[in-house]
Structures are given as C-alpha cells and as structure tokens.
Enzyme design. Structure first.
Site, mmCIF file in Angstrom:
data_model
loop_
_atom_site.group_PDB
_atom_site.id
_atom_site.type_symbol
_atom_site.label_atom_id
_atom_site.label_comp_id
_atom_site.label_asym_id
_atom_site.label_seq_id
_atom_site.Cartn_x
_atom_site.Cartn_y
_atom_site.Cartn_z
ATOM 1 N N GLY A 214 -85.876 -15.657 -128.446
ATOM 2 C CA GLY A 214 -86.296 -15.703 -127.060
ATOM 3 C C GLY A 214 -85.150 -15.978 -126.109
ATOM 4 N N SER A 235 -83.332 -6.044 -117.333
ATOM 5 C CA SER A 235 -83.707 -6.120 -115.930
ATOM 6 C C SER A 235 -82.593 -6.754 -115.092
ATOM 7 C CB SER A 235 -84.990 -6.932 -115.770
ATOM 8 O OG SER A 235 -84.739 -8.306 -116.002
ATOM 9 N N GLU A 256 -75.780 -3.697 -117.860
ATOM 10 C CA GLU A 256 -76.474 -2.441 -117.575
ATOM 11 C C GLU A 256 -77.899 -2.804 -117.173
ATOM 12 O OE1 GLU A 256 -75.025 0.350 -117.369
ATOM 13 O OE2 GLU A 256 -73.112 -0.221 -118.256
ATOM 14 N N LEU A 257 -78.234 -2.621 -115.880
ATOM 15 C CA LEU A 257 -79.443 -3.234 -115.330
ATOM 16 C C LEU A 257 -80.417 -2.168 -114.818
ATOM 17 C CD1 LEU A 257 -77.566 -6.127 -113.488
ATOM 18 C CD2 LEU A 257 -78.417 -6.053 -115.848
ATOM 19 N N GLY A 258 -81.283 -2.555 -113.889
ATOM 20 C CA GLY A 258 -82.366 -1.686 -113.457
ATOM 21 C C GLY A 258 -81.932 -0.623 -112.470
ATOM 22 N N CYS A 290 -84.569 2.735 -117.387
ATOM 23 C CA CYS A 290 -83.798 2.303 -116.220
ATOM 24 C C CYS A 290 -83.404 3.478 -115.340
ATOM 25 C CB CYS A 290 -82.560 1.522 -116.653
ATOM 26 S SG CYS A 290 -81.441 2.453 -117.735
ATOM 27 N N PHE A 386 -91.325 0.637 -113.496
ATOM 28 C CA PHE A 386 -91.287 0.678 -114.966
ATOM 29 C C PHE A 386 -92.661 1.038 -115.524
ATOM 30 C CE2 PHE A 386 -88.437 -0.761 -118.530
ATOM 31 C CZ PHE A 386 -87.294 -0.196 -118.007
#
Length: 489
Positions: A214, A235, A256-258, A290, A386
């Site tokens: 987690g 995200s 590397e994001l949204g 993404c 998404f």
C-alpha cells in the site's frame, strides 16, 4: 506439485512475493479480485515498510556484481525474458483480462508491446555508453554513463504489465537493481509475472524485488537510503507526494502522471475517420489511460454532424465481461473509479452539458458516454475522468482550438486531424504537450520513443527509447594521464 505448463502457477505466487526467492509477505494477504465478476483469484502477499527497506539494502548489495557482469550476459537475460514472454503469451493475456479488466484485444496489444520492449532493451547493454571529450595533450578525458544503483519503481493498474516493465527492463539492462512496487489491484499481471520472467531468465538473486503493498510501502521506497531513483507512473495527486518525498531525500525522480488530452478535429477532416479516432481515444480500456482523449475539440461547421456520428458509434459499443465475451469495453477497475466518473458526468450536466449517450452503469460496467455542448467552465472540461466518457467541445477558429487545448494544468498528449498537414503542424507547434500526433488520436506508445509530459503531467522527464539512457544512468567524468603532474603549489 508445480504445473510446469504455467509461467506463474498458484503454488508459486499464492501468498508469496519476490525478493530473489518466493516468500511470504510481512502483512496479512489480500485477495486478488476479478473486477468483471468480483470473484477471488487468489491470496496476494503484501510487503510492509520494513521489508521494502530491507529489500532496497539487499538490492544495493547485489547491484555491483550485476553491473560488473559482461554486457552480453545482461543482454542475454533480457532476451531470454522476451522469449519466455512469447512462449507464455496467452497466459499473460489471460491475467491482464481477468485481473485488470482489459478486453482481449487490449491485453494482447499490451503483452505484445511488452515483448517488443524486452527485445529493444536487450540491445541497451551493447550500445555506446559515453563520449571522448576534448582535452589537453597527454590527457584522455571521458564522459561515461554509469548505473544509478537501485531504482524504485511504483507502477499503476491501467497498463500494469507494460508500464511496470518499461521501467524495470531498461533499468536492469543498464546495470541497476530494481525494487518494484506494483499497484496491489493488479499486482500479479503487473508485478509477479515480471518477477517470474526474470527469475527464469537468470537475473541474479537480489537484483530484482517485487513487493506489492500500500501507500506505506511506496513511502518507504521514496525514503529508503539505498534507493537512488524513483520512477513513478500514476495520478498527479499521488505523483506530487512522491516527487516531494523523493526531493526531500535527494533522490532522482521520473514522474509520469495524468492528462486531460485534446483531440482537435479541424473543419476539413474526414468525419468517419475523425469519429473512429475519437472513439478509440476516449473508450480504449474504458478510458483508463493517461493519454486518453479527455476533450474532443470540434470546429463548429462540422460539430453537429460529428456529434451525431459519435453518438451513433457509442450506442453500438457494449460493455461486458472481457473473459467471457467480445465486448468492446470491460469493467472499470473498482467502485471508487466508477463513482468518480459518474460524479463528473452528473456535475457536467448540472453545469450545462447535454448527455447525448450513456451516462449510467451496472456494477463496474460503465456505459460508453457522450457529453455534448461542454464549455471551458464545465467540470468535464477540466477534470481527468478516467472513464469511458467522450467530452465534445465546439470551437470556432484555430486560435480558439489552441487556447482551449492549452487551457489546462496538464500537458501529456495532443492530436490533430486535418487534411491540411501544414495547417495541423502550425497549430500543433503552439500546444504545450509532451506528445503530439498529427492525423492520429492521443493514445500512442511504440517503445522506441521518448514518453513524457509537462506541467501536471510530469516533471519534464521522459522514459523510453533514447530517453532511457538519461533516466536510468548518471554521467561520470573520468580523466587519465600517463603520470601524475607535479603541481606548483
């Protein structure tokens, strides 16, 4: 008894994770759930923060010997992993379908591009690793690429196999060790499968660790002193926290994001082609990408006809269990993601958008949805959904399209469809985006290309193709003289 026909039999992975050997986790196991049916697929071992730190230390001890191996030996491990993936192709596809909710076509593409990646990365160890620099006579001056050490990889649920492997494979090829924390929702197809491939391919013990867990496990990875770099895909909200923690601990970070990606359809576009591109970009893998087409900007003279055809297309697309049907869309990953998409659809209508198709759901199966008449002040224009929601926005001039496409904090992918390529290029040159596609849609990745966004879509880094050398190594300057000089001080 081990089922030798399987890459990853249940006797190997049930309630076990990988640290160079298959062992029990340090937390109570979680159940792997098939999102299409809710059925359990088996118990998943989980790692706590202490195990993550211990694995990072073990990886740090194993890394120097891995880098010291002949380059051809490292290349052979990558080639063998590719051959093993090819031999177990259908098993990889089945796991992606069952665990991530992928349609079979999407899963087959993901498995194929992962195999291509492994073959490409097998060539990295034999490539030039530096430069000879100009210097004074009698001195050799070199700039050479060296591995960072231990790379921590935190990977997402949507393209779980490929998006984990695109960091793991080049990092290993260049002589790093890796600790991978896959998303616990897709930890088998996006983590334990990778461990098994490299174990059978001969990666030395301790060089690769795969630890589902987690948020505490991810936090431990960003703070563990033996981890030199974090490669995170996920995200923007989570990426900000990862980047902050990595900076605080002086770790290199690749984020590397949204995205809220625009497909611009100019008034000279072929409507059938434009609709096909828009539907693919908006609905592929239920919009859980993404690079998904988050906005479809359509020039006003063709807006009404485009909208009619897209609505007709959406109504032909069925959502269903991808393991038991050939439905065009599978399930969303969980109820939280479904509720997020539904909330935005409802808020969009309240803000003036028209619901042209879909908008509802059954279980985790969300109907292909079309929202028309969306304006820049609408939540559907701003927020990353998404989910399988096509957001259609009219515009008048090319300048309007540029302004609307740039009206976002994100900057990952953009695409333009026009018969006039010169016009499209001129427009595209003014877009703030890491990826730009002329006469295509926004969802593209071919392994050999640098991939990365700007703004809230990333920290300006890229991964893939020629960018891998920048990401997973660091420069070392080395000089050599025949004998040491006698300095006058």
């Amino acid at each position: 008894m081990t089922d030798t026909s399987l890459l990853l039999g249940k006797d190997i992975w049930h309630a076990r994770l990988y640290t160079g050997e298959w062992q029990a986790g340090t937390l109570p196991p979680a159940e792997v759930i098939e999102p299409a049916t809710g059925a359990p697929l088996g118990p998943l071992a989980l790692a706590d923060a202490e195990l993550v730190c211990r694995s990072a230390a073990d990886a740090s001890r194993a890394q120097p010997a891995w880098y010291a191996m002949p380059y051809e030996a490292r290349a052979k491990v990558l080639r063998t992993a590719a051959v093993l993936a090819e031999a177990h192709f259908e098993e990889l596809v089945d796991w992606l379908v069952k665990e991530s909710g992928s349609t079979r076509n999407k899963a087959a593409f993901e498995a194929s591009v992962t195999i291509k990646l492994l073959h490409e990365c097998s060539g990295l160890p034999s490539r030039s690793q530096g430069e000879v620099l100009p210097s004074t006579p009698g001195r050799l001056s070199l700039a050479r690429r060296r591995p960072l050490g231990v790379i921590g990889v935190i990977s997402p649920f949507n393209f779980p196999l490929y998006l984990a492997m695109r960091a793991v494979a080049p990092a290993l090829a260049m002589g790093n060790a890796v600790v991978l924390k896959p998303d616990p929702r897709t930890a088998v197809c996006g983590g334990l499968v990778i461990a098994r491939l490299f174990e059978l391919a001969g990666v030395p013990r301790g060089v690769l660790h795969v630890l589902p867990g987690g948020a505490d496990a991810g936090a431990a990875l960003t703070s563990a002193p033996h981890v030199a770099m974090i490669q995170f895909t996920g995200s923007t909200g989570a990426g900000r926290k990862v980047g902050e923690a990595a900076a605080r601990n002086l770790k290199k970070a690749s984020l590397e994001l949204g995205g809220k990606n625009s497909l611009i359809v100019l008034d000279d576009a072929d409507l059938d082609i434009a609709v096909a591109n828009a539907a693919w970009g908006a609905y592929l893998h239920q919009g859980q990408i993404c690079m998904a087409t988050g906005r479809i900007l359509v020039q006003r003279p063709i807006y009404a006809r485009f909208l009619d055809r897209l609505v007709a297309k959406a109504k032909t697309l069925a959502a269903g269990d991808p393991a038991r049907s050939d439905a065009a869309l599978g399930p969303l990953i969980n109820a939280q993601q479904r509720d997020h998409a539904y909330r935005i659809v409802q808020a969009a209508q309240q803000a003036g958008a028209t619901l042209e198709a879909g908008g509802g759901y059954e279980g985790l199966f969300f109907q292909p949805t079309v929202l028309g008449g969306v304006q820049p002040d609408n939540p559907a224009f701003r927020e990353e959904i998404f989910g399988p929601v096509a957001v259609v926005v009219p515009f008048d001039s090319d300048d309007d399209a540029i302004r609307m496409a740039n009206d976002t904090e994100y900057g990952l992918s953009a695409a333009i469809i026009s018969r006039d390529v010169g016009r499209a290029i001129r427009l595209g040159e003014q877009l703030r985006t890491g990826l730009l596609h002329i006469n295509d849609q926004t969802v593209n990745d071919e392994v050999v290309n640098p991939f990365g966004g700007v703004g809230a879509s990333g920290n300006g880094s890229s991964i893939g193709g020629p960018a891998n050398w920048e990401e997973f190594t660091q420069w070392q300057w080395m000089t050599v003289k025949g004998e040491a000089p006698l300095y006058p001080l």
